[in-house]
Scaffold this active site. Structure first.
Site, PDB file in Angstrom:
ATOM      1  N   PHE B  50       0.833  -1.198   0.000  1.00  0.00           N
ATOM      2  CA  PHE B  50       0.000   0.000   0.000  1.00  0.00           C
ATOM      3  C   PHE B  50       0.867   1.247   0.000  1.00  0.00           C
ATOM      4  O   PHE B  50       1.943   1.244   0.586  1.00  0.00           O
ATOM      5  CB  PHE B  50      -0.919  -0.010   1.229  1.00  0.00           C
ATOM      6  CG  PHE B  50      -1.868  -1.184   1.225  1.00  0.00           C
ATOM      7  CD1 PHE B  50      -3.099  -1.088   0.605  1.00  0.00           C
ATOM      8  CD2 PHE B  50      -1.509  -2.397   1.796  1.00  0.00           C
ATOM      9  CE1 PHE B  50      -3.962  -2.171   0.561  1.00  0.00           C
ATOM     10  CE2 PHE B  50      -2.366  -3.488   1.762  1.00  0.00           C
ATOM     11  CZ  PHE B  50      -3.600  -3.375   1.147  1.00  0.00           C
ATOM     12  N   GLU B  51       0.378   2.300  -0.615  1.00  0.00           N
ATOM     13  CA  GLU B  51       1.160   3.529  -0.729  1.00  0.00           C
ATOM     14  C   GLU B  51       1.551   4.111   0.620  1.00  0.00           C
ATOM     15  O   GLU B  51       2.514   4.844   0.748  1.00  0.00           O
ATOM     16  CB  GLU B  51       0.387   4.587  -1.517  1.00  0.00           C
ATOM     17  CG  GLU B  51      -0.888   5.042  -0.837  1.00  0.00           C
ATOM     18  CD  GLU B  51      -1.722   5.944  -1.751  1.00  0.00           C
ATOM     19  OE1 GLU B  51      -1.414   7.126  -1.808  1.00  0.00           O
ATOM     20  OE2 GLU B  51      -2.656   5.453  -2.390  1.00  0.00           O
TER      21      GLU B  51
END
Lengths: 321, 256
Positions: B50-51
């Site tokens: 995930f970012e």
């Protein structure tokens, strides 16, 4: 080094270190570790014309915008995941033209904080080439270069180390006046420990002129220095420490509590209308002397439900519908 | 009558597109579901990140946002945005990103910022977040869209995330080293991009959907000559999706 002179209430910290017109960066990300106790205090003190610089922000940003504290912002994303795909007061303010706003991407904003932390004037990236993030300004030309507003939003240039045509995006560094963070622990020496994801908190803190950290726990120096691998910031980069248990509510604080689905859902509803939003501010912020009074108004059973499992870090099986 | 919903079909179709062992970049909503589906069903050796910096978490429960504490649990490591975006664009990794948007054009360029004039928008959306970065830096992108004429437009109001730009080799000429959209998964079928022109074409339609309906709900001309019918979800896919991936139907919504 100790906390003498640094340990204070949210009220004292905001009075001393945050001023109307300041460029402010908020730690956390959408529905995690938002510095809510500090943001409530900013709203209570009625600060105006803040210049927010954000990557992805949720609850704290939306409250500040809704309460009329923000005049200008640079942002990558204003949302709360499933609870508000677009932050409600943020959307309204932008559509009504109440805000001076400019868009970047998350990587771009993170890189800009990082550049500021490293003392660089700018940083190069490949992200965003040929998009409207690169092509369209949000701020008006007459504001360019004034105060903290960069003279150019960004610049696209050839990479000087390659054949012509290899384009890069140059981004202006960020050095906010103040960064507000919520952490799990601070030592009695001021050392900050963040558990779970750090997002861009560390870059934001190192880039800022002043740093306020609120925290769940204050622990002895000897304890926090037993495992320095886990520590995020040294005390000498921190100007004020605020002891604020549940200080990120209704957003999550890993290993301490989950986000509060009921409160976020209720907020999503009341934020839609001016009257009910004003009533929210009156009840939960203006009607409270401090964050402890806000917490005392919450349903104790709801707080029990969001308590984090000590191994998983969140509340397993929490009803999040 | 189909006994599965559009969202179930979309999540499973996206999962089927993922090669085993892929490194997946997921956002919120359907993209979260698709990444979890891929990991649990179609590509068990793939990893999800995930970012926000959550790298290969256990995902025992479905996260509702990329900053959900559920992306921090049982992970290979918990990092931050700079680290996550470095992985996204890493030369060694064939990263695949899942993205959604409000508008898409024939070359897969996406708008998730605003409708109308940017400085005086009719409707404001959340903004890029990491979407522009994923579209710029990932090895490939899989896009989710609701198939409606107002969303499939000749030109997006605001180009948030770069697809094949103006088609042909324009993406490369703009300075991107790799990437570009692989497929668009909608509630009617799957669209892909012509290898040379990079213009969108209809690759698959779902059972019970006609190519005429797809064309009618697309705001530009589509080549439909190569369209085949997508296999319906099988029992095992549906069982894992419903019982293991999203038992509370947080993202799937109401059952069929």
């Amino acid at each position: 080094m100790d906390l003498t002179g640094k340990l204070m209430t949210a009220k004292q910290a905001v009075e001393k270190f945050v001023h109307s017109g300041d460029q402010v960066s908020l730690g956390g990300f959408t529905l995690s570790r938002n510095p809510m106790s500090l943001v409530h205090e900013i709203i209570r003190q009625g600060l105006k014309d803040l210049y927010l610089v954000c990557h992805s922000q949720g609850q704290a940003m939306d409250l500040l915008v809704g309460a009329g504290c923000v005049g200008r912002m640079e942002i990558a994303y204003g949302g709360l995941g499933r609870f508000a795909p677009t932050c409600v007061r943020f959307r309204r303010a932008v559509q009504q033209g109440d805000l001076s706003l400019e868009d970047y991407s998350n990587y771009q904003m993170s890189l800009r904080f990082w550049a500021g932390a490293m003392g660089l004037p700018m940083i190069a990236t490949k992200t965003g080439l040929n998009t409207d993030i690169v092509k369209k300004d949000g701020f008006s030309p007459e504001d360019r270069g004034k105060g903290k507003v960069p003279g150019l939003k960004l610049a696209v240039q050839d990479n000087p180390f390659a054949e012509p045509g290899d384009k890069v995006v140059l981004l202006p560094a960020l050095n906010p006046d103040v960064t507000l963070l919520h952490a799990q622990q601070v030592g009695t020496d001021g050392t900050v420990r963040i558990k779970g994801l750090s997002f861009a908190d560390l870059e934001q803190a190192r880039a800022a002129d002043r740093v306020i950290v609120s925290c769940e726990e204050i622990v002895p120096k000897e304890q926090i220095r037993q495992d320095p691998d886990q520590n995020a910031l040294p005390g000498f980069l921190v100007d004020a420490v605020v002891h604020a248990p549940l200080g990120a509510h209704p957003t999550a604080c890993h290993y301490f509590y989950d986000y509060d689905p009921q409160h976020l859902k209720m907020y999503g509803k009341v934020a839609k209308e001016n009257e009910s939003f004003q009533a929210y501010l009156d009840k939960w912020i203006y009607g409270c002397r401090d964050f402890e009074e806000y917490l005392a108004k919450l349903d104790p059973a709801a707080l029990e439900r969001i308590k984090a499992d000590p191994v998983l870090g969140y509340a397993p099986g929490l009803d999040r519908r | 009558m189909a006994d599965y919903t559009d969202k179930e079909m979309m999540a499973l179709c996206a999962g089927r597109l993922v090669p085993n062992g892929a490194v997946l970049f997921a956002g919120t909503g359907l993209s979260m579901l698709a990444a979890t589906v891929a990991k649990r069903i179609h590509a068990p050796e793939s990893v999800v990140f995930f970012e926000t910096g959550g790298i290969d978490p256990a995902l025992d429960e479905l996260p509702l946002a990329v900053a959900d504490p559920r992306v921090m649990s049982g992970s290979a490591m918990n990092a931050g945005l700079i680290e996550a975006f470095s992985i996204l664009g890493h030369r060694r990794l064939s990263t695949i990103a899942f993205l959604g948007a409000a508008q898409i054009d024939p070359y897969g360029n996406l708008n998730s910022t605003a409708l109308g004039d940017y400085r005086h928008p009719k409707v404001r959306f959340p903004g890029s977040g990491g979407a522009c970065d994923a579209a710029s830096l990932a090895w490939g992108v899989i896009i989710f869209m609701q198939h409606e004429k107002k969303r499939f437009v000749p030109k997006v109001d605001y180009l948030t995330s770069p697809g094949w730009l103006d088609g042909g080799d324009s993406r490369q000429k703009a300075g991107f080293k790799r990437g570009g959209p692989l497929a668009v998964v909608t509630n009617l079928g799957i669209l892909k991009f012509h290898p040379e022109t990079k213009h969108m074409y209809l690759a698959e339609v779902y059972p019970g959907v006609s190519v005429e309906e797809v064309q009618e709900k697309t705001g530009f001309e589509l080549d439909v000559s190569q369209a085949v019918e997508t296999p319906a979800p099988n029992e095992q896919e549906l069982r894992i999706l419903r019982e293991e991936v999203d038992p509370q139907r947080l993202i799937l919504g109401p059952a069929a």
